[in-house]
Each structure stands twice: as C-alpha cells, then as structure tokens.
Design a protein around this motif. Structure first.
Motif, short mmCIF file in Angstrom:
data_model
loop_
_atom_site.label_atom_id
_atom_site.label_comp_id
_atom_site.label_asym_id
_atom_site.label_seq_id
_atom_site.Cartn_x
_atom_site.Cartn_y
_atom_site.Cartn_z
N THR A 240 0.84 -1.21 0.00
CA THR A 240 0.00 0.00 0.00
C THR A 240 0.87 1.26 0.00
O THR A 240 0.61 2.22 -0.73
CB THR A 240 -0.92 0.01 1.23
N ARG A 241 1.94 1.24 0.82
CA ARG A 241 2.86 2.37 0.87
C ARG A 241 3.56 2.56 -0.48
O ARG A 241 3.77 3.69 -0.93
CB ARG A 241 3.89 2.15 1.98
N PHE A 242 3.88 1.45 -1.12
CA PHE A 242 4.50 1.55 -2.45
C PHE A 242 3.54 2.24 -3.42
O PHE A 242 3.94 3.14 -4.16
CB PHE A 242 4.87 0.16 -2.99
N LEU A 243 2.28 1.81 -3.45
CA LEU A 243 1.31 2.36 -4.39
C LEU A 243 1.06 3.84 -4.14
O LEU A 243 0.90 4.63 -5.08
CB LEU A 243 -0.01 1.59 -4.29
N GLU A 244 1.03 4.22 -2.86
CA GLU A 244 0.68 5.61 -2.52
C GLU A 244 1.87 6.56 -2.58
O GLU A 244 1.71 7.73 -2.92
CB GLU A 244 0.06 5.64 -1.12
N GLU A 245 3.07 6.07 -2.25
CA GLU A 245 4.22 6.96 -2.14
C GLU A 245 5.32 6.68 -3.17
O GLU A 245 5.75 7.57 -3.90
CB GLU A 245 4.82 6.87 -0.72
N THR A 246 5.78 5.43 -3.22
CA THR A 246 6.95 5.12 -4.04
C THR A 246 6.64 5.11 -5.53
O THR A 246 7.40 5.66 -6.33
CB THR A 246 7.53 3.76 -3.62
N GLN A 247 5.52 4.51 -5.91
CA GLN A 247 5.20 4.43 -7.33
C GLN A 247 5.05 5.82 -7.97
O GLN A 247 5.64 6.07 -9.03
CB GLN A 247 3.93 3.60 -7.55
N PRO A 248 4.31 6.75 -7.35
CA PRO A 248 4.24 8.09 -7.94
C PRO A 248 5.61 8.76 -8.05
O PRO A 248 5.88 9.46 -9.03
CB PRO A 248 3.32 8.86 -6.98
N LYS A 249 6.48 8.53 -7.08
CA LYS A 249 7.82 9.12 -7.14
C LYS A 249 8.61 8.54 -8.32
O LYS A 249 9.29 9.27 -9.05
CB LYS A 249 8.58 8.87 -5.84
N LEU A 250 8.54 7.23 -8.51
CA LEU A 250 9.25 6.60 -9.62
C LEU A 250 8.68 7.08 -10.97
O LEU A 250 9.43 7.27 -11.93
CB LEU A 250 9.15 5.07 -9.51
N GLN A 251 7.36 7.25 -11.03
CA GLN A 251 6.75 7.75 -12.27
C GLN A 251 7.24 9.16 -12.57
O GLN A 251 7.49 9.51 -13.74
CB GLN A 251 5.23 7.71 -12.14
N TRP A 252 7.39 9.98 -11.54
CA TRP A 252 7.91 11.33 -11.75
C TRP A 252 9.36 11.26 -12.24
O TRP A 252 9.73 11.96 -13.17
CB TRP A 252 7.82 12.12 -10.45
N ASP A 253 10.17 10.43 -11.59
CA ASP A 253 11.57 10.28 -12.00
C ASP A 253 11.67 9.82 -13.46
O ASP A 253 12.57 10.25 -14.19
CB ASP A 253 12.28 9.27 -11.10
N MET A 254 10.76 8.96 -13.87
CA MET A 254 10.73 8.51 -15.26
C MET A 254 10.50 9.68 -16.21
O MET A 254 11.21 9.83 -17.22
CB MET A 254 9.62 7.46 -15.46
N GLU A 255 9.55 10.54 -15.89
CA GLU A 255 9.25 11.66 -16.78
C GLU A 255 10.40 12.67 -16.81
O GLU A 255 10.71 13.23 -17.87
CB GLU A 255 7.94 12.34 -16.35
N ILE A 256 11.06 12.87 -15.69
CA ILE A 256 12.24 13.75 -15.66
C ILE A 256 13.32 13.19 -16.58
O ILE A 256 13.95 13.92 -17.36
CB ILE A 256 12.77 13.89 -14.22
N ASP A 257 13.53 11.90 -16.49
CA ASP A 257 14.55 11.24 -17.32
C ASP A 257 14.19 11.37 -18.81
O ASP A 257 15.05 11.68 -19.65
CB ASP A 257 14.65 9.76 -16.93
#
Length: 314
Positions: A240-257
């Motif tokens: 649940t923590r991954f879905l709410e916190e980590t996944q959005p962060k990784l998606q943002w990092d992807m778009e920055i890249d």
C-alpha cells in the motif's frame, strides 16, 4: 640466510633481465586468473541449466568451503544435509540458485575492461525480467537473490570472491543500481526514447512486485501465514505504501529522465497531469518547483558592455 647489503647500481643488462622476469610473472599470474575464470564459467553455465544441476553444484561447493576447508568430518556434512533436507528440496530455492548463478556469470563477464556494456545491459534486462516473471515461485528466496554473488558459496569455492567488481550491481534484485547503472544509460538519447520509457515501466512494475511479494504479509495468498489460518485479505502495508508513495515518485523520475533525454513536450505534459493527480503527495511541492525550473526559458546572454571612453571597440 643473511644477504649482504651494499651500494651497487643496476646495469642496463640487469634492468632488462629484471623487467623480463617481472613481465613473465605478470603473464603467469594473468594466465592463472584466466584459467580460473574459464573453469568457473563452465561450471556455473552447466549448473544454471537445470534445478538438479544447480543444487548438485551448490552442495559440492558447500562441502568444499564449509566442511573440507574447515577440516570437518564427512559425517558433519551428512548431518548438515539431513537437517537442511526440507530447504534443499524446495523448488523455489533451486530456482533461486539458478538465477543467482546467471547473475554471477553476468558479473564475471562485466569485469574485463573491454566488456560490451550494451550487450550486457540487454542480458541483464532479460535476467531481471525472468526473475520477476517467476516471482511467485520464488517466495521466501529474497535472501539468496539479495546476496552479493561474489560472496556466494559458488564464488568462494572457485576462488573468485576476492576479485574487484566495479560499476556493476552484485545481485539481480538490486533494481535501483541495475537500472541506474546498467540498463537505462544506453537508452538516454532521442532515438531510444521508446525503449527508455519501456525500461522505466518495467522497473516500476518490478519494484511493485518486490513490495507485493517480498515485504512480509501479502494479499492474494502470498506471505508466510500460519498453517490453517485464513489468508489475509487486501494488500500488505508495504505494498500500500508503495502504491501511494513510491510508485508516484518513480513515475515522476521517469518523466524527468524522458524530458532530459529529449521528450520535452510529452514529458512536460505528463508531469503536469501527474501533479494534478498526486497533488497531496509529500513530494508534490518539490515536483512543482522542479517542473517550473525545467520550463523556464534559458537565460539570454548578457549584452556586451560598451567600450570605455577613449578606447576602440574590437
């Protein structure tokens, strides 16, 4: 035996003889290392081919390293095998050992200075994909898969554990390093944007699988429930923590890249939509500031200062 010490310079002939001897020693050492590598690679590739071959090599290496070299009795090894019988017969452990051997082989292939990193990146992607395609079969095998392959009983038995490895992740589930150091760098150019995005999506999915299956209690029948106890419903707190916190962060990092690799228009549009969707995320303000900085036009060069009175402009 005492050696006489006296001041004496080396002649040119002596220097040449010493250099020749040094060169021969170096070549001999290199030959021994190469031979050791070839023997180890052949054994590891053979053992990687089947569950039975993997467990056979594992047992042989365990006996050599933890019993023979420790001067223990053969009966001690038999007692150890009997105590570990259930664990050793687990198909998940045998499968994990095969994945460990595959990563050990890739790690060894990454060591030479002339290693083809692009080819190794593709092979690393395949190795990681295979693990996460089979993650449900690998329940409880996090310790094996998370171990540095250069400290495994395989590496120790074949005396390659002391070799220094640089710029290469040492286990096949260290996703941050695997993608950051190996898989993503060759894709960071305009002609590879589709591949870069696909690799990022895989990474995010695989990070999610780690949180779902390897973080204690899991929903959907995973986890280490007591025998006879009902399976817990819903996702684990870690997932649940991954879905709410980590996944959005990784998606943002992807778009920055993607933005920095050339997809400025598409990535900027997706980042704005991402902010709208995750406006309550703890990183939302930092993301907004980062996007603002990216969208600012490059500063125009300052105009040249006028020439001082009495001087001639160039």
């Amino acid at each position: 035996m005492l050696h006489t010490v006296r001041a004496e310079t080396l002649s040119d002939a002596d220097r040449e003889a010493l250099l020749d001897s040094l060169s021969k020693l170096h070549d001999e050492a290199e030959s021994k290392v190469d031979g050791k590598f070839r023997i180890a690679l052949a054994a590891f590739k053979n053992a990687m081919g089947s569950d039975d071959a993997a467990i056979e090599l594992y047992l042989n290496c365990m006996e050599r390293v933890n019993f023979d070299e420790e001067k223990k009795k053969a009966a001690d090894f038999r007692d150890w095998k009997r105590k570990e019988a259930e664990k050793l017969s687990d198909p998940g452990m045998r499968l994990a050992l095969r994945h460990q051997l595959r990563w050990l082989i890739l790690t060894m292939q990454s060591i030479p200075e002339k290693a083809d990193r692009t080819k190794l990146a593709a092979e690393a992607q395949q190795a990681v994909d295979t693990i996460f395609d089979e993650i449900e079969k690998l329940k409880g095998q996090e310790e094996i898969l998370g171990q540095s392959v250069m400290s495994t009983v395989f590496a120790r038995a074949y005396d390659i554990n002391h070799i220094k490895v640089e710029n290469w992740p040492l286990n096949p589930v260290e996703l941050d390093s695997i993608y950051g150091e190996v898989i993503l760098p060759p894709l960071r150019r305009p002609s590879q944007l589709a591949g870069l995005r696909a690799a990022w999506i895989k990474r995010i999915q695989q990070e999610g699988s780690k949180a779902q299956y390897w973080s204690g209690r899991r929903g959907g029948g995973g986890g280490e429930e007591r025998k006879g106890a009902p399976a817990p419903s819903g996702p684990s707190p870690a997932y649940t923590r991954f879905l709410e916190e980590t996944q959005p962060k990784l998606q943002w990092d992807m778009e920055i890249d993607l933005y920095r690799s050339g997809d400025e228009s598409g990535a900027a549009t997706r980042m704005l939509a991402h902010l709208e969707k995750h406006i309550a995320h703890p990183s939302a303000k930092a993301w907004s500031d980062q996007l603002k900085q990216l969208l600012k036009p490059a500063a125009a060069p300052a105009p040249a200062a006028p020439p001082e009175a009495g001087t001639t402009a160039p």
